[in-house]
Design a protein around this motif. Structure first.
Motif, short mmCIF file in Angstrom:
data_model
loop_
_atom_site.label_atom_id
_atom_site.label_comp_id
_atom_site.label_asym_id
_atom_site.label_seq_id
_atom_site.Cartn_x
_atom_site.Cartn_y
_atom_site.Cartn_z
N ASP A 1 0.83 -10.20 -3.40
CA ASP A 1 -0.43 -10.80 -3.82
C ASP A 1 -1.46 -9.72 -4.15
OD1 ASP A 1 -0.02 -13.80 -3.15
OD2 ASP A 1 0.62 -12.76 -1.33
N ILE A 2 -1.38 -8.59 -3.46
CA ILE A 2 -2.34 -7.49 -3.61
C ILE A 2 -1.56 -6.18 -3.65
CG2 ILE A 2 -4.39 -6.38 -2.62
CD1 ILE A 2 -4.46 -9.06 -0.82
N ALA A 3 -1.94 -5.26 -4.53
CA ALA A 3 -1.22 -4.00 -4.63
C ALA A 3 -2.17 -2.85 -4.94
CB ALA A 3 -0.14 -4.08 -5.71
N MET A 4 -1.92 -1.71 -4.30
CA MET A 4 -2.62 -0.48 -4.66
C MET A 4 -1.96 0.14 -5.89
SD MET A 4 -3.37 1.54 -1.09
CE MET A 4 -4.06 2.97 -1.94
N LEU A 5 -2.79 0.76 -6.73
CA LEU A 5 -2.28 1.50 -7.89
C LEU A 5 -2.92 2.88 -7.88
CD1 LEU A 5 -2.52 -1.24 -10.68
CD2 LEU A 5 -0.45 -0.44 -9.54
N GLU A 6 -2.10 3.93 -7.92
CA GLU A 6 -2.61 5.30 -7.93
C GLU A 6 -3.00 5.69 -9.35
OE1 GLU A 6 -2.81 9.62 -7.69
OE2 GLU A 6 -1.33 8.51 -8.87
N VAL A 7 -4.04 6.49 -9.51
CA VAL A 7 -4.59 6.74 -10.85
C VAL A 7 -3.58 7.38 -11.80
CG1 VAL A 7 -7.01 6.82 -10.16
CG2 VAL A 7 -5.64 8.90 -10.04
N ASP A 8 -2.75 8.29 -11.30
CA ASP A 8 -1.80 8.94 -12.18
C ASP A 8 -0.68 8.00 -12.63
OD1 ASP A 8 -3.19 11.29 -12.17
OD2 ASP A 8 -1.89 12.33 -10.75
N GLN A 9 -0.52 6.88 -11.92
CA GLN A 9 0.49 5.89 -12.27
C GLN A 9 -0.10 4.72 -13.06
OE1 GLN A 9 3.79 5.86 -11.36
NE2 GLN A 9 3.97 7.38 -9.75
N PHE A 10 -1.43 4.69 -13.14
CA PHE A 10 -2.13 3.50 -13.60
C PHE A 10 -1.74 3.09 -15.02
CE2 PHE A 10 -6.56 1.45 -12.71
CZ PHE A 10 -5.99 0.20 -12.87
N ASP A 11 -1.69 4.05 -15.94
CA ASP A 11 -1.43 3.70 -17.35
C ASP A 11 -0.06 3.07 -17.54
OD1 ASP A 11 -3.91 4.50 -18.37
OD2 ASP A 11 -3.28 6.59 -18.45
N ARG A 12 0.85 3.42 -16.68
CA ARG A 12 2.18 2.80 -16.71
C ARG A 12 2.07 1.29 -16.49
NH1 ARG A 12 6.32 4.13 -11.74
NH2 ARG A 12 8.09 2.85 -12.35
N GLU B 1 6.05 5.23 0.66
CA GLU B 1 5.74 6.48 -0.02
C GLU B 1 5.27 6.16 -1.44
OE1 GLU B 1 5.65 9.54 1.27
OE2 GLU B 1 6.13 8.63 3.21
N THR B 2 4.48 7.06 -2.02
CA THR B 2 3.84 6.77 -3.32
C THR B 2 4.84 6.39 -4.40
OG1 THR B 2 2.07 8.31 -2.75
CG2 THR B 2 2.26 7.68 -5.06
N ALA B 3 5.86 7.22 -4.61
CA ALA B 3 6.82 6.96 -5.68
C ALA B 3 7.60 5.68 -5.42
CB ALA B 3 7.77 8.15 -5.84
N GLU B 4 8.05 5.51 -4.19
CA GLU B 4 8.81 4.31 -3.82
C GLU B 4 7.97 3.05 -4.05
OE1 GLU B 4 10.32 2.20 0.32
OE2 GLU B 4 10.03 4.37 0.26
N SER C 1 0.84 -1.19 0.00
CA SER C 1 0.00 0.00 0.00
C SER C 1 0.88 1.25 0.00
CB SER C 1 -0.90 -0.02 1.24
OG SER C 1 -1.66 1.16 1.35
N PHE C 2 0.27 2.41 -0.16
CA PHE C 2 1.00 3.67 -0.08
C PHE C 2 0.10 4.72 0.53
CE2 PHE C 2 -1.15 3.70 -4.17
CZ PHE C 2 -1.72 4.96 -4.21
N GLY C 3 0.72 5.78 1.04
CA GLY C 3 -0.05 6.89 1.58
C GLY C 3 -0.69 6.57 2.92
N ALA C 4 -1.53 7.51 3.35
CA ALA C 4 -2.21 7.37 4.65
C ALA C 4 -3.57 6.73 4.44
CB ALA C 4 -2.36 8.74 5.30
#
Length: 430
Positions: free
Chosen positions: A93-104, A73-76, A45-48
């Motif tokens: 097994d499970i990962a968060m993806l932030e929207v601005d990073q998603f297309d990558r 941290e988000t970038a890390e 996960s990332f962030g609060a």
């Protein structure tokens, strides 16, 4: 006597065969039969967030499941995830993806489980359409992630600065007054004239007013640069930001800088075009501003989403269904309400908007206003999520650098042309 022994041996053999067959069935189905097979899931996960606390609740409800939680941290976080997926080993097994990073990550479709294969269709109708659709591939037949939080934008404004400028201070009156980009500028001029303060904090936020609401940004899904074409949405957003700056209503408080934080606290500018998650930061970091900020809906032209994330399942997992089951539980309406109440993560499940606890959440920081209803309205005004593409960040930085140069006296058209050329070079090198 020999016959009895023969039947005894045959009976034992048959029983053993049936037992082995049953065991083989359980192994093939990945289930222990009684649902108590021990499973360990790693979750990055990332962030609060409150996801670590929710994971513990899930473990209590499912004693056979252990969740190893890791927050970065988000970038890390995204760099580590991308590296492990590229290497083909080490992914969670499970990962968060932030929207601005998603297309990558969408370019690595083969590295993820298709959540439609794990049961996601059954819960699709529980989420905002635009948020759900943005979690899929271009064809719409592969779902990368389940929706978590979103970032509907609204107009944060200092009621005391508005009052000093002779402007209305009640949210409904502010919405009626600032109902278009032109009215936004006029209000800014009034604040500047009466108080000497800038209206909006920075030229980046003036630019994002239109950019975040645009139907297209820098690139199309084929990776082609759009901003070299005449009349593109990004140039319109750029020109509007330049217009506001020329009028003198734009400050130089760069978001997240110490100077910006002090300005939020002290009321050194009048408005912020921020997402729902910003209010959580304000409540925790601007002690002298309690009761002085309010929130109103933005003009339709500025209605947009900024931020949010998804929960994905990398296909390295040996427990895809168990990982999905946890993710589905984590982003349920009830748990989204809990995440909103504890960490300010704004829900993407509209059912939350009807919950009493959500509708009655008065914010002391905002003078007792129920700000949640403003952001809920904003969330439902959004039609579609904007495609950003892999090169979004580097290209965006080129345009922002151009705007900052303009604010320091450079020629706007020369800066635009130079930024487009640099952006094209970036795309050509990919």
């Amino acid at each position: 006597m020999n016959n009895m022994k023969k039947w005894s041996v045959l009976g034992t053999t048959l029983a053993l065969s049936l037992t082995l067959a049953a065991c083989n069935e359980e192994e093939e189905s990945g289930s222990s039969g009684d649902g108590n097979e021990e499973v360990t899931l790693s979750f990055w996960s990332f962030g609060a967030t409150n996801y670590e606390e929710l994971a513990k609740e899930y473990e209590a409800e499912n004693p056979n499941v252990t969740i190893k939680f890791k927050a970065s941290e988000t970038a890390e976080h995204h760099d580590a995830l991308f590296t492990s997926l590229s290497a083909g080993s080490g992914a969670p097994d499970i990962a968060m993806l932030e929207v601005d990073q998603f297309d990558r990550f969408k370019e690595a479709q083969g590295s993820f489980e298709n959540l439609y294969d794990l049961g996601a269709e059954d819960v699709q109708d529980q989420y905002l359409d635009w948020k759900w659709n943005a979690g899929a591939n271009q064809e719409g037949d592969f779902l990368f992630g389940l929706p978590t939080d979103i970032g509907p934008k609204a107009l944060y404004y200092r009621a005391d600065v508005f009052e000093e400028a002779g402007l209305p201070t009640e949210p409904s009156e502010v919405e009626a007054l600032i109902d278009s980009p032109e009215a936004f500028k006029e209000a800014g001029l009034k604040v500047l004239e009466e108080t000497g303060k800038p209206f909006v904090d920075s030229i980046e936020m003036a630019f994002r007013a239109n950019l975040d609401a645009s139907e297209e940004t820098y690139l199309n899904p084929e990776g082609e640069l759009l901003i070299a074409e005449e009349g593109n949405d990004v140039k319109k957003a750029y020109d509007y930001a330049v217009e506001l700056d020329k009028a003198g209503v734009v400050g130089k408080f760069e978001m997240w800088s110490p100077e910006w934080a002090n300005a939020v606290n002290n009321g050194d500018f009048a408005v912020e075009l921020g997402a729902g998650w910003l209010k959580g930061w304000m409540e925790g970091n601007a002690p002298d501003a309690v009761g002085k900020w309010r929130v109103a809906t933005l003009p339709t032209e500025f209605a947009a989403n900024w931020g949010g994330s998804y929960i994905a399942v990398p296909n390295e997992t040996e427990n895809a269904q168990e990982a999905y089951d946890f993710a589905e539980w984590l982003v349920s309406a009830d748990n989204q309400l809990e995440s909103f109440q504890s960490k300010g993560l704004f829900p993407s499940a509209p059912a939350v908007y009807e919950m009493e606890e959500f509708q009655a959440s008065e914010d002391e920081f905002f003078g007792g206003q129920v700000t949640s209803s403003v952001f809920a309205e904003a969330a439902q005004d959004i039609d579609t999520a904007v495609f950003k593409g892999v090169k979004y960040f580097p290209v965006n930085n080129e345009i922002l650098n151009a705007l900052k140069n303009v604010q320091n006296g450079a020629d706007p058209e020369e800066e635009w042309d130079a930024a487009v050329k640099r952006a094209q070079d970036l795309v050509d090198r990919s």
